[in-house]
Design an enzyme around this catalytic site. Sequence first.
Site, PDB file in Angstrom:
ATOM      1  CE1 TYR A 142      -3.472  -2.697   0.543  1.00 45.57           C
ATOM      2  CE2 TYR A 142      -4.650  -0.649   0.882  1.00 45.57           C
ATOM      3  CZ  TYR A 142      -4.661  -1.990   0.611  1.00 45.57           C
ATOM      4  OH  TYR A 142      -5.850  -2.625   0.419  1.00 45.57           O
ATOM      5  CE  LYS A 193       1.582 -16.935  -3.169  1.00 44.00           C
ATOM      6  NZ  LYS A 193       1.379 -18.413  -3.165  1.00 44.00           N
ATOM      7  CG  ASP A 226      -1.896 -19.896  -2.076  1.00 43.83           C
ATOM      8  OD1 ASP A 226      -1.327 -20.028  -0.969  1.00 43.83           O
ATOM      9  OD2 ASP A 226      -1.523 -20.503  -3.095  1.00 43.83           O
ATOM     10  CG  ASP A 250      -8.057  -4.902   0.939  1.00 38.29           C
ATOM     11  OD1 ASP A 250      -9.022  -4.463   1.585  1.00 38.29           O
ATOM     12  OD2 ASP A 250      -7.939  -4.762  -0.290  1.00 38.29           O
ATOM     13  CG  ASP A 254     -13.519  -7.353   1.316  1.00 38.12           C
ATOM     14  OD1 ASP A 254     -13.438  -6.660   2.344  1.00 38.12           O
ATOM     15  OD2 ASP A 254     -13.802  -6.891   0.198  1.00 38.12           O
TER      16      ASP A 254
HETATM   17  C1  IPM Z   1     -10.521  -1.512   3.275  1.00 34.95           C
HETATM   18  C2  IPM Z   1     -10.734  -0.871   1.939  1.00 34.95           C
HETATM   19  C3  IPM Z   1      -9.574   0.091   1.664  1.00 34.95           C
HETATM   20  C4  IPM Z   1      -8.311  -0.721   1.569  1.00 34.95           C
HETATM   21  C5  IPM Z   1      -9.760   0.976   0.429  1.00 34.95           C
HETATM   22  C6  IPM Z   1     -11.061   1.753   0.481  1.00 34.95           C
HETATM   23  C7  IPM Z   1      -8.591   1.899   0.222  1.00 34.95           C
HETATM   24  O1  IPM Z   1     -10.865  -1.838   0.958  1.00 34.95           O
HETATM   25  O2  IPM Z   1     -10.425  -0.789   4.279  1.00 34.95           O
HETATM   26  O3  IPM Z   1     -10.446  -2.743   3.331  1.00 34.95           O
HETATM   27  O4  IPM Z   1      -7.956  -1.237   0.510  1.00 34.95           O
HETATM   28  O5  IPM Z   1      -7.638  -0.857   2.595  1.00 34.95           O
HETATM   29 MG    MG Z   2     -10.919  -3.815   1.673  1.00 39.19          MG
END
Ligand code: IPM
Ligand code: MG
Length: 370
Positions: A142, A193, A226, A250, A254
Amino acid sequence: MAARKLFLLAGDGIGMEIMAEAGKLITCMNDELDLGFECEEGLVGGAAYDACGKAISEGDMRQALAADAVLFGAVGGPKWADVPYDVRPEAGLLRLRKELELFANLRPAICYPALASASSLKPELVDGLDILIVRELTGGVYFGEPKEITDLGHGNKRAVDTQVYETGEIERIAAVAFELARGRNRHVTSMEKHNVMKSGVLWREVVSAIHAVQYKDVALAHMLADAGAMQLVRAPRQFDVIVTDNLFGDLLSDVAAMLTGSLGMLPSASLGVVDSKTGSRRAMYEPVHGSAPDIAGKGLANPIAMIASLAMCLRISFGMNDEAGWLERAISAVLDDGLRTADIYSNGMQKVSTGEMGDALVTKFKQIAA
Ligand code: IPM
Ligand code: MG
């Protein structure tokens, strides 16, 4: 009693609506329990860009740095799809993370019993799920340099992002994961990884080393990221705490969030370094979901993730364990009563708007706190 300073950054899309509901709870806590929260509001993301041409203004950055805690809604939307990269809405969020040095991102993935059937996995796989993802938030790809697109001529370009980690960055995030595991099931899975990435080799080495010296009482497993993603959807309950880098975190968070069937319900905390003099740390609390521009302004958004983020704030930034627990019980109670915003609605339940859900939470909270 010193005032407790909260800085509210609602952001874009549904951010405004869900922050308004969190505001109702804060007002209620001040009125009923005299908790002395003082709130200031600022702009971030597209809202800030429209107002000042930046993803967050210098003044709002100063307020965020000075606050005891920041509550953050969500940023982004199609309206700002073409703004310059440096001032895109997400840049505001990333700047806050970097300048407040919020290196530890805690993302719990909890399956509320009332919602087990809303998961895309079979209820028996996710029932009772309680995972905590600890994501490194201020390093890795990042922020690594170089990060650029170079024109090589003849229509050819070269894009570079840089994944970089130093020992200290890995040590401090691993320590957070091990400490939190001590209050849970004492099991940490570290994901990287190392089979293709040097940063993965160092990650694994450093996590193992700090474990051997300081955290032998916690079980440690290593998993390739993975394979970890695969295991998360195959048998998610094998995990307790997962610690991983910024990009893998990240993605994996999710996945974990969606397993619970309650993306609109999950909170997160981003924590800074503990100040050795005061014992306090900078912190920002935000829902895991995004700005959902498609449903913004319609009263359809689920405010629970924002309000659960407020509960994390009470517990972590202010040590108010009772009040945080009451707020979390209020959330469970309204779900048990059958109240549902559109995102978690199923047959036979009572569909409510964003504002109705917030009001119901205020009522429950008052009853529980009384
Ligand atoms: C998160 C989001 C952010 C990230 C974006 C909005 C920059 O996806 O907080 O997970 O990638 O960290
Ligand atoms: Mg995210």
